[in-house]
Scaffold this motif. Structure first.
Motif, mmCIF file in Angstrom:
data_model
loop_
_atom_site.group_PDB
_atom_site.id
_atom_site.type_symbol
_atom_site.label_atom_id
_atom_site.label_comp_id
_atom_site.label_asym_id
_atom_site.label_seq_id
_atom_site.Cartn_x
_atom_site.Cartn_y
_atom_site.Cartn_z
ATOM 1 N N MET A 287 -10.802 -7.110 -0.963
ATOM 2 C CA MET A 287 -10.024 -6.034 -1.546
ATOM 3 C C MET A 287 -8.887 -6.611 -2.377
ATOM 4 O O MET A 287 -8.503 -7.778 -2.219
ATOM 5 C CB MET A 287 -9.459 -5.108 -0.457
ATOM 6 C CG MET A 287 -10.510 -4.350 0.331
ATOM 7 S SD MET A 287 -9.804 -3.128 1.482
ATOM 8 C CE MET A 287 -9.003 -4.182 2.686
ATOM 9 N N SER A 288 -8.350 -5.784 -3.225
ATOM 10 C CA SER A 288 -7.248 -6.193 -4.086
ATOM 11 C C SER A 288 -5.976 -6.432 -3.275
ATOM 12 O O SER A 288 -5.776 -5.860 -2.197
ATOM 13 C CB SER A 288 -7.000 -5.101 -5.127
ATOM 14 O OG SER A 288 -5.770 -5.284 -5.788
ATOM 15 N N THR A 289 -5.101 -7.267 -3.828
ATOM 16 C CA THR A 289 -3.767 -7.410 -3.251
ATOM 17 C C THR A 289 -3.051 -6.057 -3.200
ATOM 18 O O THR A 289 -2.189 -5.836 -2.351
ATOM 19 C CB THR A 289 -2.913 -8.373 -4.089
ATOM 20 O OG1 THR A 289 -2.895 -7.918 -5.448
ATOM 21 C CG2 THR A 289 -3.479 -9.768 -4.075
ATOM 22 N N ALA A 290 -3.423 -5.154 -4.110
ATOM 23 C CA ALA A 290 -2.790 -3.832 -4.153
ATOM 24 C C ALA A 290 -3.080 -3.014 -2.908
ATOM 25 O O ALA A 290 -2.410 -2.011 -2.654
ATOM 26 C CB ALA A 290 -3.263 -3.065 -5.383
ATOM 27 N N SER A 291 -4.072 -3.420 -2.123
ATOM 28 C CA SER A 291 -4.418 -2.696 -0.895
ATOM 29 C C SER A 291 -3.594 -3.152 0.299
ATOM 30 O O SER A 291 -3.718 -2.589 1.392
ATOM 31 C CB SER A 291 -5.910 -2.891 -0.574
ATOM 32 O OG SER A 291 -6.729 -2.427 -1.613
#
Length: 453
Positions: A287-291
Motif C-alpha cells: 500500500m501507499s505511504t499515504a495509507s
C-alpha cells in the motif's frame, strides 16, 4: 464557512473513466488557441468576510481524513494573511479530476490551480495546460528547498510544471501479531523468495476473519506496484517511448508473480487491500505511504501490531515514487496565478509540510520538514513513520510509458489485474500488453518529442 460549491456544472457523466485523455486533443487546441481573457473561473462560494480578497478555486482529489487535513491547511493559509482566499473544491479521484479539468478547459471555465497525480500532470503538460513555475520562486521558497527527486520529477526541459505535495511510495505493510503466531521474524521479508517460503506458515494462522492469506495485492493502481517488480527483475516498462515490457526479464517478472499467486498461493487480488489487511484477512499488503495514518488507526481498532518495511527485492531493489502535486493553470489570469503560487509557498514551508505528513502519512516534500521537532518526535514514537523516509533514497521515477501514454495507467492496471485473477499465460499476457502500449505510443510520438526532446 459557506458550503463549498463543487464547481460549475460540466456534464462529465458522458466521459467514462477511460476517456479523459481523449478529451485532451480538444483541450490542447483550446489552450493553444486561446489566452487567459478567453477563460473564466469556475463557479465558487466565498464567505462574506472574504469577499474583498483575491478568490482562488483549487480543485483536489482528497476525501475522508486526507480531505479534512487539506481543508485544515487551506483554512490555516486563509487565516495567515488578508489578501487571498483559497476555496478547495473536491472533484473525485485523480482520474475524475483530470476528466473534469479536460472538460473545463474545453468549456473555457477553469480552476486556478489543481491537484494532479504523477500521471495526470503529464497529460496536462502535453496539453499545454500548465503554467511554468520556475519564475515564481524567490528567497522564501527555492526549487532546491524541495527533496530533489520530487522537484526533478516535475521538471521538463528546465521548466517546473508540477510542485510536489502528496508524494508517496509503496510500502510493505505487515501484521506483526500474525507473524509472531506463525513463528516468523519480526520484520518485512527481504526478498520475494523469502516471503514465498513464509507463506505456508502464514496460511496456518487464523484470526477473527478466518484463515489468513499471506499477501493482498490491491485491485487499484496495479501497474504502479508492478513497476517495482519490473525493476526488481532488472526489467523496465520502457526507455522513453521504446516499450521494453516484453523483454525476457519482463516476462520473467510476470511469470514469477503469476506463479506467486496461482501456484504458491502466497498472494491474491484484493478488491481493497487496505480493508482486507485491516480486517486481518491478509497478513500483509502493498500500500501507499499515504495509507499509513489510516492503517495505524485500523490496526489499533483491530488490536494488532502494525509493521512496515521496504519493498521485497529479487535480483535488485525496485520501488517507484507516486502520489500527486499542484499545477497552476496556464490560462488563469496573471494576478490569480501569482496568488496561487503564494498558497503553494505556504504549503512548502517546513512546518506545514511536516503537519501534512503527520496527518496523512505522505512524505515530506521539503528537506527541512524532516527536522521539524513534532515529526522527529512522531518518528521516535512510531518507527513506521520513518520507513518511507529511509526507503526514499532507493526509489525512482516510474518509466515514462506508464506516465505519458494516453490511458496507459488504466489499461495497464486492468491487464495486471487479469494476470493475477485469471490463468492467462504470462508470456501471452506480456506480449498483448506490450503490443497495445506500442500502438498507443506511436500515436503520441510527435507530441512527446515536442515536449520532452
Amino acid at each position: 464557512m459557506s458550503k463549498i460549491n463543487t464547481g460549475h456544472k460540466i456534464n462529465t457523466s458522458r466521459f467514462g473513466r477511460r476517456t479523459a485523455l481523449g478529451l485532451l486533443g480538444a483541450a490542447t487546441a483550446g489552450v493553444a488557441a486561446g489566452c487567459s481573457d478567453d477563460y473564466r473561473q469556475v463557479d465558487g462560494a466565498v464567505p462574506a468576510k472574504y469577499t474583498k480578497r483575491q478568490h482562488l478555486v483549487a480543485w483536489h482529489s482528497f476525501s475522508s481524513a486526507t480531505g479534512e487535513a487539506l481543508v485544515k491547511m487551506v483554512d490555516a493559509f486563509n487565516s495567515s494573511q488578508s489578501e487571498i482566499f483559497v476555496e478547495p473544491q473536491y472533484q473525485g479521484s485523480y482520474e475524475e479530476t483530470q476528466q473534469k479539468l479536460s472538460a473545463a478547459i474545453i468549456a473555457r471555465q477553469i480552476p486556478d490551480l489543481t491537484v494532479l497525480s504523477e500521471v495526470t500532470w503529464r497529460a496536462m503538460h502535453l496539453a499545454d495546460a500548465l503554467e511554468p513555475l520556475e519564475g515564481y520562486f524567490d528567497d522564501e521558497l527555492k526549487p532546491e528547498d524541495y527533496i530533489e527527486q520530487f522537484i526533478t520529477e516535475g521538471t521538463v526541459k528546465d521548466h517546473v510544471w508540477w510542485l510536489p505535495f502528496a508524494r508517496s511510495t509503496p510500502l510493505f505493510y505487515f501484521n506483526r501479531s500474525v507473524y509472531a503466531k506463525a513463528g516468523l521474524p519480526d520484520r518485512a521479508p527481504k526478498t520475494w523468495d523469502e516471503f514465498a517460503e513464509w507463506a505456508p506458515e502464514i496460511r496456518g494462522v487464523k484470526t477473527a476473519a478466518g484463515q489468513v492469506m499471506p499477501l493482498a495485492l490491491d485491485g487499484g493502481y496495479s501497474a504502479w506496484y508492478f513497476q517495482g517488480n519490473m525493476w526488481q527483475w532488472n526489467a523496465r516498462y520502457s526507455d522513453g517511448l521504446d516499450i521494453l515490457l516484453d523483454s525476457p526479464e519482463g516476462i520473467a517478472a510476470a511469470t514469477w508473480m503469476a506463479d506467486f499467486v496461482h501456484k504458491k498461493k502466497a498472494g491474491y487480488l484484493s478488491a481493497k487491500s487496505s480493508i482486507d489487511f485491516g480486517n486481518q484477512a491478509a497478513s500483509a499488503a502493498l500500500m501507499s505511504t499515504a495509507s499509513l495514518a489510516q492503517t495505524t488507526e485500523l490496526a489499533t481498532a483491530s488490536k494488532f501490531d502494525l509493521g512496515t518495511g521496504f519493498m521485497p527485492e529479487h535480483e535488485s531493489f525496485g520501488c517507484p515514487t507516486g502520489g500527486s502535486g499542484w499545477g497552476i493553470m496556464a490560462n488563469a489570469p496573471t494576478a490569480r496565478k501569482q496568488a496561487a503560487f503564494q498558497f503553494l509557498k505556504f504549503l512548502g514551508k517546513p512546518e506545514n509540510s511536516a503537519t501534512w505528513t503527520m496527518a496523512t502519512g505522505y512524505l515530506p516534500i521539503v528537506k527541512k520538514a524532516q527536522q521539524d521537532p513534532r515529526l522527529v518526535e512522531l518518528v521516535a514514537k512510531d518507527p513506521n513513520f520513518s520507513t518511507s523516509l529511509k526507503q526514499l533514497p532507493k526509489t525512482k521515477t516510474q518509466d515514462l510509458a506508464r506516465l505519458v501514454i494516453p490511458d496507459a495507467s488504466n489499461f495497464m492496471d486492468d491487464a495486471f489485474e487479469t494476470l493475477y485473477s485469471s490463468n492467462i499465460a504470462p508470456e501471452r499476457f506480456v506480449g498483448q500488453l506490450a503490443k497495445k502500449m506500442r500502438r498507443k505510443a506511436e500515436l503520441l510520438e510527435e507530441n512527446y518529442r515536442a515536449h520532452y526532446e
